[in-house]
Scaffold this active site. Sequence first.
Site, PDB file in Angstrom:
ATOM      1  CG  HIS A  65      24.870 -80.688   1.584  1.00 14.53           C
ATOM      2  ND1 HIS A  65      24.777 -80.218   2.873  1.00 14.53           N
ATOM      3  CD2 HIS A  65      24.839 -79.583   0.801  1.00 14.53           C
ATOM      4  CE1 HIS A  65      24.712 -78.893   2.858  1.00 14.53           C
ATOM      5  NE2 HIS A  65      24.742 -78.492   1.606  1.00 14.53           N
ATOM      6  N   PRO A  99      32.215 -74.296   1.100  1.00 13.91           N
ATOM      7  CG  PRO A  99      34.107 -73.016   0.697  1.00 13.91           C
ATOM      8  CD  PRO A  99      32.864 -73.057   1.537  1.00 13.91           C
ATOM      9  CD  GLU A 221      18.944 -68.974  10.890  1.00 11.79           C
ATOM     10  OE1 GLU A 221      20.087 -69.456  11.016  1.00 11.79           O
ATOM     11  OE2 GLU A 221      18.129 -69.354  10.044  1.00 11.79           O
ATOM     12  CG  ASP A 296      17.507 -68.360   4.069  1.00 14.22           C
ATOM     13  OD1 ASP A 296      18.742 -68.342   3.991  1.00 14.22           O
ATOM     14  OD2 ASP A 296      16.891 -68.771   5.076  1.00 14.22           O
ATOM     15  CG  ASP A 297      17.883 -71.811   1.889  1.00 17.98           C
ATOM     16  OD1 ASP A 297      19.028 -72.051   1.512  1.00 17.98           O
ATOM     17  OD2 ASP A 297      17.627 -71.466   3.070  1.00 17.98           O
TER      18      ASP A 297
HETATM   19  C1  6MZ Z   1      21.275 -71.142   8.535  1.00 16.90           C
HETATM   20  C2  6MZ Z   1      21.352 -71.957   6.389  1.00 16.90           C
HETATM   21  C3  6MZ Z   1      19.997 -71.578   6.171  1.00 16.90           C
HETATM   22  O1  6MZ Z   1      26.290 -73.774   1.626  1.00 16.90           O
HETATM   23  O2  6MZ Z   1      25.646 -76.076   0.893  1.00 16.90           O
HETATM   24  N1  6MZ Z   1      21.785 -72.543   5.267  1.00 16.90           N
HETATM   25  N2  6MZ Z   1      21.964 -71.733   7.561  1.00 16.90           N
HETATM   26  N3  6MZ Z   1      19.983 -70.778   8.405  1.00 16.90           N
HETATM   27  C4  6MZ Z   1      19.314 -70.976   7.255  1.00 16.90           C
HETATM   28  N4  6MZ Z   1      17.995 -70.609   7.184  1.00 16.90           N
HETATM   29  C5  6MZ Z   1      16.977 -71.549   7.037  1.00 16.90           C
HETATM   30  N5  6MZ Z   1      19.671 -71.926   4.919  1.00 16.90           N
HETATM   31  C6  6MZ Z   1      20.781 -72.497   4.373  1.00 16.90           C
HETATM   32  O3  6MZ Z   1      23.895 -74.255   1.059  1.00 16.90           O
HETATM   33  C7  6MZ Z   1      23.168 -74.947   2.054  1.00 16.90           C
HETATM   34  C8  6MZ Z   1      23.706 -74.623   3.421  1.00 16.90           C
HETATM   35  O4  6MZ Z   1      23.439 -73.247   3.738  1.00 16.90           O
HETATM   36  C9  6MZ Z   1      23.156 -73.089   5.116  1.00 16.90           C
HETATM   37  C10 6MZ Z   1      23.253 -74.469   5.746  1.00 16.90           C
HETATM   38  O5  6MZ Z   1      24.539 -74.649   6.253  1.00 16.90           O
HETATM   39  C11 6MZ Z   1      23.023 -75.392   4.543  1.00 16.90           C
HETATM   40  O6  6MZ Z   1      23.596 -76.656   4.714  1.00 16.90           O
HETATM   41  P1  6MZ Z   1      25.442 -74.576   0.716  1.00 16.90           P
HETATM   42  O7  6MZ Z   1      25.562 -74.185  -0.735  1.00 16.90           O
END
Ligand code: 6MZ
Length: 356
Positions: A65, A99, A221, A296-297
Amino acid sequence: MECWELMPKIELHAHLNGSVRSSTLLELAGELGKRGTVVFSDVENVIMKSDRSLREVFKMFDLIHVVTTDHKTVTRITKEVIEDFASENVVYLELRTTPKRNDSKGMSKRSYMEAVLEGVRAVTMVEVDLSHELFAETPAVNERYNTGRKKIFVRFLLSIDRRETTEAAMETVNLALEMSRFGVVGIDLSGNPFIGEWSTFLPALEFAKMQGLPITLHCGEVPNPEEIHAMLDFLPRRIGHACCFEDEEWETLKKSKIPVEICLTSNIKTESISSVDVHHFAELYKSNHPLILCTDDVGVFCTSLSAEYALASSTFGIGKREMFQLARKAIEFVFVEDEVKQKLEEIFASAARELD
Ligand code: 6MZ
């Protein structure tokens, strides 16, 4: 891998800032490093580390961030993330993001979301179907439709971060309601599961529900039976993860038929599940519980939706046809109007003919 890339897919659990390309993060960190805002080598070490515990992942997000949160960069990463999903044949993407208000950058939750939407307008590699209103002021609007190019439907979920207050959560819900004509279709609750209380977010979530906004919750989780029960009682439209459920919670979940967003690689890399072959995907799939494979990511966990399909298929011995059915079934769980569902049905029907 190629067959999974070619297959049309639906992504329902992807966090914008977790999906940023590592190359982009390094480039941005390099620029901030030159200005002395961050120490580049520190950032590089964190970004290039491949396995992180769940606690470490949230430290990583704070770092991401710092690097990404200004309007110009939010626009850039949104464009890139959409293009990356489209390039592996994701035909419908429900992208979620929190946001953010950042006074030092003159950023409000609303201006953050406006920067996100600007990123959608900036996509040129593929045709994006978001909301006709979003493109209404774009002169090239007619050129965007029916061009015969690859197409991706994009919708947004606004995330409430577990660090936020009730007021901040309520602001996010109000923003989602105001932005529904620009393709915002629901609310997500996410963030570090070791912090925050369900009672803090509940008023905003209840308000969202009352207003007809679909809700998905990160649920289970970490082991927290009380919260898991409260979340299931709330009857969200979907939940994410469901890693730390006990027998009683599985029973409640199965009875409720709430669809689960499954993120295999994320759960393994964060050590929420000890190894992929014991992942609850297998049991839920066997018992025909509604499921969606998600990433997820992709940036943080070095994965892709195609890689998640490949992993599920090879680990659980599920053939291509069944995997295709799994992908197609996700149409039922999208937070969007029937007209779009119908279009997705047509895309999958045409792909099914090619499969035969
Ligand atoms: C919980 C997660 C996550 O919102 O800044 N985030 N929250 N569990 C997870 N699994 C590992 N992975 C991501 O994207 C990043 C944000 O998404 C949430 C967290 O709040 C992280 O800061 P944005 O676009």
